[in-house]
Design a protein around this motif. Structure first.
Motif, PDB file in Angstrom:
ATOM      1  N   GLY A 278       0.809  -1.208   0.000  1.00  0.00           N
ATOM      2  CA  GLY A 278       0.000   0.000   0.000  1.00  0.00           C
ATOM      3  C   GLY A 278       0.841   1.256   0.000  1.00  0.00           C
ATOM      4  N   LYS A 279       0.130   2.376   0.026  1.00  0.00           N
ATOM      5  CA  LYS A 279       0.761   3.692   0.019  1.00  0.00           C
ATOM      6  C   LYS A 279       0.443   4.388   1.336  1.00  0.00           C
ATOM      7  CE  LYS A 279       0.843   7.917  -2.731  1.00  0.00           C
ATOM      8  NZ  LYS A 279       0.288   8.580  -3.930  1.00  0.00           N
ATOM      9  N   VAL A 280       1.451   4.959   1.978  1.00  0.00           N
ATOM     10  CA  VAL A 280       1.267   5.643   3.250  1.00  0.00           C
ATOM     11  C   VAL A 280       0.538   6.960   2.998  1.00  0.00           C
ATOM     12  CG1 VAL A 280       2.423   6.722   5.212  1.00  0.00           C
ATOM     13  CG2 VAL A 280       3.341   4.611   4.244  1.00  0.00           C
ATOM     14  N   LEU A 281      -0.590   7.148   3.706  1.00  0.00           N
ATOM     15  CA  LEU A 281      -1.359   8.377   3.593  1.00  0.00           C
ATOM     16  C   LEU A 281      -1.053   9.340   4.731  1.00  0.00           C
ATOM     17  CD1 LEU A 281      -4.862   6.934   2.631  1.00  0.00           C
ATOM     18  CD2 LEU A 281      -3.122   7.882   1.110  1.00  0.00           C
ATOM     19  N   GLU A 282      -0.834   8.773   5.924  1.00  0.00           N
ATOM     20  CA  GLU A 282      -0.650   9.602   7.115  1.00  0.00           C
ATOM     21  C   GLU A 282       0.246   8.862   8.103  1.00  0.00           C
ATOM     22  OE1 GLU A 282      -3.651  10.130  10.781  1.00  0.00           O
ATOM     23  OE2 GLU A 282      -4.420  10.926   8.888  1.00  0.00           O
ATOM     24  N   VAL A 283       1.104   9.606   8.766  1.00  0.00           N
ATOM     25  CA  VAL A 283       1.994   9.021   9.767  1.00  0.00           C
ATOM     26  C   VAL A 283       1.746   9.713  11.101  1.00  0.00           C
ATOM     27  CG1 VAL A 283       4.379   8.593  10.422  1.00  0.00           C
ATOM     28  CG2 VAL A 283       3.750   8.555   8.014  1.00  0.00           C
ATOM     29  N   ALA A 284       1.451   8.915  12.129  1.00  0.00           N
ATOM     30  CA  ALA A 284       1.281   9.426  13.491  1.00  0.00           C
ATOM     31  C   ALA A 284       2.467   8.945  14.328  1.00  0.00           C
ATOM     32  CB  ALA A 284      -0.038   8.941  14.080  1.00  0.00           C
ATOM     33  N   ASP A 285       2.408   9.163  15.640  1.00  0.00           N
ATOM     34  CA  ASP A 285       3.521   8.761  16.503  1.00  0.00           C
ATOM     35  C   ASP A 285       3.783   7.254  16.445  1.00  0.00           C
ATOM     36  OD1 ASP A 285       4.054  11.315  17.323  1.00  0.00           O
ATOM     37  OD2 ASP A 285       2.788  11.180  19.110  1.00  0.00           O
ATOM     38  N   THR A 286       2.743   6.461  16.601  1.00  0.00           N
ATOM     39  CA  THR A 286       2.927   5.002  16.653  1.00  0.00           C
ATOM     40  C   THR A 286       2.193   4.255  15.554  1.00  0.00           C
ATOM     41  OG1 THR A 286       1.075   4.774  18.185  1.00  0.00           O
ATOM     42  CG2 THR A 286       3.270   5.012  19.149  1.00  0.00           C
ATOM     43  N   THR A 287       1.422   4.969  14.712  1.00  0.00           N
ATOM     44  CA  THR A 287       0.639   4.302  13.673  1.00  0.00           C
ATOM     45  C   THR A 287       0.852   4.958  12.312  1.00  0.00           C
ATOM     46  OG1 THR A 287      -1.294   5.698  14.047  1.00  0.00           O
ATOM     47  CG2 THR A 287      -1.171   3.632  15.304  1.00  0.00           C
ATOM     48  N   VAL A 288       0.471   4.220  11.271  1.00  0.00           N
ATOM     49  CA  VAL A 288       0.462   4.749   9.908  1.00  0.00           C
ATOM     50  C   VAL A 288      -0.863   4.386   9.264  1.00  0.00           C
ATOM     51  CG1 VAL A 288       2.956   4.682   9.530  1.00  0.00           C
ATOM     52  CG2 VAL A 288       1.605   2.700   8.971  1.00  0.00           C
ATOM     53  N   LEU A 289      -1.370   5.269   8.425  1.00  0.00           N
ATOM     54  CA  LEU A 289      -2.581   5.008   7.658  1.00  0.00           C
ATOM     55  C   LEU A 289      -2.140   4.649   6.248  1.00  0.00           C
ATOM     56  CD1 LEU A 289      -5.696   5.055   7.662  1.00  0.00           C
ATOM     57  CD2 LEU A 289      -5.543   7.418   6.870  1.00  0.00           C
ATOM     58  N   ILE A 290      -2.546   3.460   5.789  1.00  0.00           N
ATOM     59  CA  ILE A 290      -2.121   2.948   4.495  1.00  0.00           C
ATOM     60  C   ILE A 290      -3.334   2.743   3.604  1.00  0.00           C
ATOM     61  CG2 ILE A 290      -1.027   0.996   3.307  1.00  0.00           C
ATOM     62  CD1 ILE A 290       0.690   0.596   5.773  1.00  0.00           C
ATOM     63  N   SER A 291      -3.215   3.159   2.355  1.00  0.00           N
ATOM     64  CA  SER A 291      -4.254   2.940   1.359  1.00  0.00           C
ATOM     65  C   SER A 291      -3.829   1.762   0.491  1.00  0.00           C
ATOM     66  CB  SER A 291      -4.420   4.188   0.492  1.00  0.00           C
ATOM     67  OG  SER A 291      -5.296   3.915  -0.575  1.00  0.00           O
ATOM     68  N   SER A 292      -4.726   0.784   0.370  1.00  0.00           N
ATOM     69  CA  SER A 292      -4.441  -0.392  -0.443  1.00  0.00           C
ATOM     70  C   SER A 292      -5.688  -0.756  -1.234  1.00  0.00           C
ATOM     71  CB  SER A 292      -4.018  -1.559   0.449  1.00  0.00           C
ATOM     72  OG  SER A 292      -3.781  -2.710  -0.320  1.00  0.00           O
ATOM     73  N   GLU A 293      -5.619  -0.577  -2.546  1.00  0.00           N
ATOM     74  CA  GLU A 293      -6.719  -0.891  -3.459  1.00  0.00           C
ATOM     75  C   GLU A 293      -8.031  -0.284  -3.004  1.00  0.00           C
ATOM     76  OE1 GLU A 293      -6.942  -4.818  -4.980  1.00  0.00           O
ATOM     77  OE2 GLU A 293      -4.788  -5.068  -5.003  1.00  0.00           O
ATOM     78  N   GLY A 294      -7.991   1.012  -2.687  1.00  0.00           N
ATOM     79  CA  GLY A 294      -9.199   1.738  -2.325  1.00  0.00           C
ATOM     80  C   GLY A 294      -9.626   1.603  -0.879  1.00  0.00           C
ATOM     81  N   THR A 295      -8.906   0.830  -0.106  1.00  0.00           N
ATOM     82  CA  THR A 295      -9.231   0.637   1.309  1.00  0.00           C
ATOM     83  C   THR A 295      -8.178   1.319   2.169  1.00  0.00           C
ATOM     84  OG1 THR A 295     -10.182  -1.513   0.797  1.00  0.00           O
ATOM     85  CG2 THR A 295      -9.642  -1.096   3.086  1.00  0.00           C
ATOM     86  N   LYS A 296      -8.637   2.005   3.207  1.00  0.00           N
ATOM     87  CA  LYS A 296      -7.704   2.641   4.131  1.00  0.00           C
ATOM     88  C   LYS A 296      -7.596   1.783   5.384  1.00  0.00           C
ATOM     89  CE  LYS A 296      -8.721   7.311   2.594  1.00  0.00           C
ATOM     90  NZ  LYS A 296      -9.259   8.630   3.000  1.00  0.00           N
ATOM     91  N   LEU A 297      -6.360   1.476   5.767  1.00  0.00           N
ATOM     92  CA  LEU A 297      -6.105   0.635   6.932  1.00  0.00           C
ATOM     93  C   LEU A 297      -5.096   1.327   7.835  1.00  0.00           C
ATOM     94  CD1 LEU A 297      -5.520  -2.611   4.878  1.00  0.00           C
ATOM     95  CD2 LEU A 297      -7.543  -2.113   6.235  1.00  0.00           C
TER      96      LEU A 297
END
Length: 90
Positions: A54-73
């Motif tokens: 996936g592609k990193v959308l957002e980076v926080a202190d301990t987590t990352v938001l990843i987009s993979s095939e239209g889904t955000k995880l």
């Protein structure tokens, strides 16, 4: 040299070999992983330990938001294993 000092020298030698071929490379790899995770930024393409690309959308202190095939995880940073650029260059 008496047999006790030879045995002691052999034990030290075995420990030294074990350290340089097993422990030290593992510590180096852990440092590289930690540096990689600290330098994550939006837009990086990554692979998680679960195999999700996936592609990193957002980076926080301990987590990352990843987009993979239209889904955000949202994942823990520890779950990000490598970037896809690293995989292509290997």
């Amino acid at each position: 040299m008496n047999p006790q000092s030879i045995n002691m020298l052999l034990m030290v030698l075995i420990f030294g070999v074990f350290y340089f071929f097993m422990i030290r490379p593992q510590q180096k790899k852990q440092k590289e992983q930690k540096k990689f995770r600290e330098n994550l930024k939006a837009g990086d393409r990554v692979i998680t330990i679960g195999g999700i690309h996936g592609k990193v959308l957002e980076v926080a202190d301990t987590t990352v938001l990843i987009s993979s095939e239209g889904t955000k995880l949202r994942f823990s940073k520890a779950a990000v294993q490598q970037s896809t650029e690293e995989q292509l260059s290997v």
